[in-house]
Design an enzyme around this catalytic site. Structure first.
Site, PDB file in Angstrom:
ATOM      1  N   GLU A  35       2.225   1.303   1.256  1.00  0.00           N
ATOM      2  CA  GLU A  35       1.515   2.439   0.669  1.00  0.00           C
ATOM      3  C   GLU A  35       2.308   2.849  -0.571  1.00  0.00           C
ATOM      4  O   GLU A  35       3.525   3.058  -0.484  1.00  0.00           O
ATOM      5  CB  GLU A  35       1.456   3.598   1.670  1.00  0.00           C
ATOM      6  CG  GLU A  35       0.671   4.764   1.106  1.00  0.00           C
ATOM      7  CD  GLU A  35       0.595   5.977   2.023  1.00  0.00           C
ATOM      8  OE1 GLU A  35       1.056   5.911   3.172  1.00  0.00           O
ATOM      9  OE2 GLU A  35       0.072   6.992   1.549  1.00  0.00           O
ATOM     10  N   ARG A 262      10.634  -1.595  13.892  1.00  0.00           N
ATOM     11  CA  ARG A 262      11.097  -1.023  12.650  1.00  0.00           C
ATOM     12  C   ARG A 262      12.611  -1.203  12.563  1.00  0.00           C
ATOM     13  O   ARG A 262      13.309  -1.103  13.567  1.00  0.00           O
ATOM     14  CB  ARG A 262      10.772   0.471  12.724  1.00  0.00           C
ATOM     15  CG  ARG A 262      10.702   1.213  11.463  1.00  0.00           C
ATOM     16  CD  ARG A 262      10.044   2.555  11.733  1.00  0.00           C
ATOM     17  NE  ARG A 262       8.652   2.492  11.323  1.00  0.00           N
ATOM     18  CZ  ARG A 262       8.242   2.702  10.078  1.00  0.00           C
ATOM     19  NH1 ARG A 262       9.100   3.028   9.130  1.00  0.00           N
ATOM     20  NH2 ARG A 262       6.983   2.607   9.768  1.00  0.00           N
ATOM     21  N   LYS A 272      10.033   6.635   3.459  1.00  0.00           N
ATOM     22  CA  LYS A 272       9.744   7.039   2.083  1.00  0.00           C
ATOM     23  C   LYS A 272       9.625   8.555   1.963  1.00  0.00           C
ATOM     24  O   LYS A 272      10.085   9.137   0.991  1.00  0.00           O
ATOM     25  CB  LYS A 272       8.440   6.385   1.613  1.00  0.00           C
ATOM     26  CG  LYS A 272       8.618   4.934   1.221  1.00  0.00           C
ATOM     27  CD  LYS A 272       7.321   4.388   0.651  1.00  0.00           C
ATOM     28  CE  LYS A 272       6.669   3.402   1.573  1.00  0.00           C
ATOM     29  NZ  LYS A 272       5.307   3.645   1.910  1.00  0.00           N
TER      30      LYS A 272
HETATM   31  P1  ATP Z   1       7.670   4.870   5.394  1.00  0.00           P
HETATM   32  O1  ATP Z   1       7.729   5.796   6.562  1.00  0.00           O
HETATM   33  O2  ATP Z   1       8.985   4.553   4.822  1.00  0.00           O
HETATM   34  O3  ATP Z   1       6.669   5.280   4.371  1.00  0.00           O
HETATM   35  P2  ATP Z   1       5.699   3.079   6.238  1.00  0.00           P
HETATM   36  O4  ATP Z   1       5.629   2.155   7.422  1.00  0.00           O
HETATM   37  O5  ATP Z   1       4.790   4.231   6.211  1.00  0.00           O
HETATM   38  O6  ATP Z   1       7.186   3.510   6.045  1.00  0.00           O
HETATM   39  P3  ATP Z   1       4.408   1.352   4.420  1.00  0.00           P
HETATM   40  O7  ATP Z   1       4.434   1.389   2.952  1.00  0.00           O
HETATM   41  O8  ATP Z   1       3.161   1.695   5.116  1.00  0.00           O
HETATM   42  O9  ATP Z   1       5.580   2.281   4.904  1.00  0.00           O
HETATM   43  O10 ATP Z   1       4.980  -0.037   4.953  1.00  0.00           O
HETATM   44  C1  ATP Z   1       4.625  -1.307   4.493  1.00  0.00           C
HETATM   45  C2  ATP Z   1       5.003  -2.302   5.546  1.00  0.00           C
HETATM   46  O11 ATP Z   1       6.401  -2.274   5.775  1.00  0.00           O
HETATM   47  C3  ATP Z   1       4.334  -1.987   6.869  1.00  0.00           C
HETATM   48  O12 ATP Z   1       3.869  -3.181   7.430  1.00  0.00           O
HETATM   49  C4  ATP Z   1       5.438  -1.374   7.670  1.00  0.00           C
HETATM   50  O13 ATP Z   1       5.207  -1.564   9.031  1.00  0.00           O
HETATM   51  C5  ATP Z   1       6.669  -2.085   7.142  1.00  0.00           C
HETATM   52  N1  ATP Z   1       7.861  -1.260   7.303  1.00  0.00           N
HETATM   53  C6  ATP Z   1       8.044  -0.001   6.871  1.00  0.00           C
HETATM   54  N2  ATP Z   1       9.233   0.478   7.239  1.00  0.00           N
HETATM   55  C7  ATP Z   1       9.852  -0.514   7.913  1.00  0.00           C
HETATM   56  C8  ATP Z   1      11.123  -0.640   8.572  1.00  0.00           C
HETATM   57  N3  ATP Z   1      11.991   0.358   8.584  1.00  0.00           N
HETATM   58  N4  ATP Z   1      11.407  -1.803   9.167  1.00  0.00           N
HETATM   59  C9  ATP Z   1      10.524  -2.819   9.145  1.00  0.00           C
HETATM   60  N5  ATP Z   1       9.330  -2.774   8.562  1.00  0.00           N
HETATM   61  C10 ATP Z   1       8.976  -1.634   7.954  1.00  0.00           C
HETATM   62 MG    MG Z   2       3.354   5.222   5.589  1.00  0.00          MG
END
Ligand code: ATP
Ligand code: MG
Length: 561
Positions: A35, A262, A272
């Site tokens: 995202e 994660r 983020k």
């Molecule tokens: P954040 O909370 O940092 O925004 P998110 O999962 O909402 O994390 P996205 O941009 O939706 O962030 O993530 C893109 C991809 O990266 C998704 O498939 C997510 O599952 C993966 N991802 C995000 N954070 C992690 C992490 N800490 N470890 C492994 N994969 C991750």
């Molecule tokens: Mg997210």
């Protein structure tokens, strides 16, 4: 099990099983779906390495798909940063996609669902809907609008799309099961009204699809075979499949959602939203501050793509969450830079050293090896003269036998140079040593081949010639958080653990060969650590970030186990 099968991770095993069951290799397709609401962090690196790694292993395309369904949080700046970071990590996506590219298709499918009696417009407030949700053990209550006629639903949904209604007045919901044991299946929201311009579709839309409705259908449109996400989406899998069932054509690939844990890193936060808070509250100087666990921050700190990929590879993927110690990440960068970083000399805490028997005004250019572990790295010349800087910590008037540095009446070798002997020192009124006077052995020059040059003395010091040294701003970093797991406290906010002393700025002196060093060039400052030229550096003022020290604390931790 064959040798290769043993080394497969569980996601690869799932894919191998699918291949055995009849999937063909050319049907494999993956995606990385960030995202664009912030910069990528080290947790994302795991997901990137997993998805793009699968692409390489199976020679399958991997899309970069921006999950951009929330115009309130998303920006072009983040899209650009994400692309830069994925490329920098060394990966190439097949096509660049945006969930917003599918807004029309998703809308058309939503109409199909309404026509099939699988979706309805709910006109209650979000509070009312929340009240009807029930609990995991208690069924929810059906909305009074659940049985609206198809025609009424179609008309209202069109009105929502046309901007006839205020935010919060209506939503489109899937008509599934208010008694489901999975709360996510209790008539989830598919669309909400948001009168906000979108970074790509501008004001074309004022209804925006929710994550669950968007994600699986986007996978389906792109014909992604394996949609890999983090564990918190496990309960969403049922809904992912239900949404697919509504549009699925059996001639096509049916995407499969699978989950992995994660990755969390110690002494920092990987979210983020939380990183955005650090930026907004000026705890750090932007998303690429070298203290940030973002890919951009790590790059600016001096990390290499190889080190980050090796780190992700080493920790692999898991089915359960845990906290990875940041020293493992540091181990990986130290290991890579040890192989590739040119050696230079820099003094961070200077003490003046005068060689009394060296001719005033004389200068010599001494040959210095750029990397003792890599002959091809070649040599450079470093200037030597009567007045040098050494590190304060490298001189003591008196010390015991274990002090292999300079003390009065004893010898050390100056790296790439001569053997010197400390004769006396000068102190200021407070008793601080401000100058050391030495003599040197003119025949002991390193590499000169004389008997004296081969003489072994305990201790070698780095140094710079005062007349030739360049002044540099050196930024030293400590952990951004004092707690190992700032995010792991129920009663305390992670912001309470911010380390107030995570940045120290000092002035150091470096050898003149660094004059033309460019942003992101990385060096080993001998006997100190690894340093990288910061983007704030300019020809008048060099600025270095300390990447990591030389000491291998991770190896010590491992030995203890
Ligand atoms: P954040 O909370 O940092 O925004 P998110 O999962 O909402 O994390 P996205 O941009 O939706 O962030 O993530 C893109 C991809 O990266 C998704 O498939 C997510 O599952 C993966 N991802 C995000 N954070 C992690 C992490 N800490 N470890 C492994 N994969 C991750
Ligand atoms: Mg997210």
């Amino acid at each position: 099990m064959s040798e290769t099968a043993k080394s497969l991770n569980f996601i690869e095993q799932i894919i191998e099983e699918d291949l055995e069951k009849g999937y063909s290799k050319d049907e494999l397709r993956f995606r990385f779906p960030p995202e664009p609401n912030g910069y990528l962090h080290i947790g994302h690196a795991s997901s990137i390495c997993l998805n793009f790694g699968l692409g390489l292993r199976y020679n399958a395309p991997v899309n970069l798909r921006f999950d951009d369904t929330n115009p309130a949080k998303e920006e072009q700046e983040f899209v650009d940063a994400i692309k830069r970071d994925v490329e920098w990590l060394g990966y190439r996506w097949d096509t660049e996609r945006y969930a917003s590219d599918y807004f029309q298709q998703l809308y058309d499918w939503a109409i199909l669902l309404i026509k099939n009696g699988k979706a309805y417009v709910d006109s209650q407030s979000s509070e009312e809907m929340a009240k009807q949700k029930g609990t995991p053990t208690e069924s929810g209550t059906e909305s009074p609008f659940r049985n609206r006629s198809i025609d009424e639903n179609l008309a209202l949904f069109e009105g929502m799309k046309n901007g006839d209604f205020e935010e919060g007045t209506h939503v489109l919901r899937a008509k599934i099961d208010m008694a489901s044991s999975n709360m996510l299946m209790r008539d989830p929201i598919m669309y909400r009204i948001l009168h906000r311009p979108h970074h790509r579709t501008n004001t074309d839309w004022c209804i925006y699809p929710m994550y669950d409705w968007t994600h699986g259908e986007s996978d389906y449109i792109e014909q992604v075979s394996h949609s890999l996400c983090t564990l918190e989406f496990l309960p969403h899998r049922e809904l992912y499949n239900w949404f697919l069932d509504q549009v699925y054509d059996s001639q096509k690939i049916r995407p499969k959602q699978r989950e992995f844990a994660r990755r969390n890193l110690s002494h920092t936060v990987v979210s983020k939203r939380k990183l955005a808070q650090l930026v907004e509250q000026n705890i750090v100087k932007g998303w690429d501050d070298p203290r940030m666990p973002t890919i951009s921050g790590l790059r600016r700190r001096g990390y290499t793509p190889e080190a980050i990929r090796n780190f992700a590879d080493t920790i692999g993927i898991a089915k359960r969450e845990n906290l990875i110690d940041v020293s493992l990440l540091e181990f990986n960068i130290r290991e890579h830079l040890n192989r590739v970083a040119p050696r230079v000399m820099g003094v961070l805490d200077p003490l003046k050293l005068v060689i009394t028997n060296y001719l005033e005004g004389r200068e010599e250019w001494l040959e210095a090896e750029n990397n003792p572990g890599d002959e091809s790295a070649g040599f450079r010349e470093v200037p030597f003269s009567k007045e040098l800087y050494i590190e304060k910590a490298d001189f003591k008037e008196q010390a015991n036998k274990k002090f292999f540095r300079l003390k009065l009446g004893h010898e050390v070798r100056l790296k790439n140079g001569y053997i010197i002997k400390a004769e006396s020192c000068t102190k200021d009124n407070d008793g601080n040593i401000i100058e050391v006077q030495c003599t040197y052995d003119p025949k002991s020059k390193s590499g000169s081949g004389t008997e004296e040059s081969l003489r072994k003395v305990k201790g070698t010091l780095h140094w710079v010639s005062i007349a030739h040294a360049l002044e540099a701003e050196i930024r030293l970093y400590d952990r951004l958080f004092t707690d190992e797991n700032p995010d792991g406290h129920k009663d305390k906010d992670f912001m309470e653990f911010v380390n107030p002393n995570s940045l120290e700025v000092i002035t150091g002196y470096v050898e003149p060969s660094l004059k033309d060093a460019k942003t992101e060039d990385r060096f080993q400052f001998q006997r100190i650590g690894y340093f990288c030229v910061d983007k704030d550096s300019n020809p008048k003022k060099l600025v270095f970030n300390k990447t990591v020290g030389l000491r291998d604390s991770w190896a010590k931790i491992q030995q203890k186990d």
